[in-house]
Design an enzyme around this catalytic site. Structure first.
Site: not given
Ligand code: 5RP
Length: 228
Positions: A32, A35, A86-87, A99-101, A107, A125
């Protein structure tokens, strides 16, 4: 190359990597975030070889369906070949904060159901030490204050992400200032607090491989663990 172009490049690189590592039929776990969405958009070139995708969020599921890729319930699929996600932070051990999203629980589940984890990220990152990004923690709503008090005792400053309910109907605490000197131990300690559904430290489910995009190209980082 700007950040969005880097995310697109690393999404394409992950598709090429998956195609070369798994030459036959594919069952994929899908992450999610922005990326992971670049990866999904590039994945259509492998459509004829994909038996199943299992998304880690409602948001990714919608995009997979829009791309006409086969989406399945994890309970119906069993184990998956590889999980791509992603991370928010990743270190040299390929341990991550995620978990930013707000999708961290699914996940972690889909990652655990996969034989390998490939993390795709841009170089912002990549960190020496996890913990500058506040650690997301999914909590059962009635336990929010109690869990927050426990996290304060552990040295953190939890902030309730008030505008967010997860796909599982739960809430998120973002914990600032927690020293992450031993990621696996901290992940396990936090997940033992009653009311915690999932901690955004991914040490037990660290990645096997990371593809890191920068303005000059894609760097490949491997963990000491084998990829398959
Ligand atoms: C979502 C996540 C994403 O992997 C993480 O936030 C990275 O997101 P992005 O690719 O938009 O930077 O852990 O829960």
């Amino acid at each position: 190359m700007n950040l969005q172009a880097q995310k697109e490049k690393v999404g394409e690189a992950a598709v090429e990597f998956v195609a070369s590592l798994y030459p036959d039929r594919l069952k994929l776990g899908i992450g999610t975030g922005s990326t992971a969405e670049c990866f999904i958009r590039s994945l259509t070139v492998l459509k004829d070889r994909i038996d199943a995708t299992v998304p880690s969020s409602v948001r990714s599921e919608a995009l997979l369906r829009e791309m006409d890729l086969p989406v399945m319930d994890l309970n119906a699929v069993g184990s998956l070949d590889v999980y791509i996600d992603g991370a928010d932070e990743i270190n040299a051990e390929l341990e991550m904060v995620k978990g930013g999203g707000a999708a961290l629980t699914r996940e972690k589940i889909v990652a655990a159901a996969s034989n390998a984890f490939v993390c795709i990220a841009d170089e912002t990152k990549l960190v020496d030490k996890l913990g500058s990004f506040p650690i997301p923690i999914e909590v059962i709503p009635i336990a929010r204050s109690m869990v927050a008090r426990e996290l304060v005792v552990m040295g953190g400053q939890p902030v309730w992400r008030e505008d967010t309910t997860t796909d599982n109907g739960n809430w998120i605490l973002d914990v600032h200032g927690l020293p992450v000197s031993e990621p696996l131990g901290l992940e396990q300690r936090i997940e033992l607090i009653p009311g915690v559904v999932c901690c955004g430290i991914f040490a037990r489910n660290a990645a096997n491989l990371a593809l890191i995009a920068s303005a000059t190209g894609i760097q490949r980082l491997e963990a000491s663990r084998d990829i398959v």
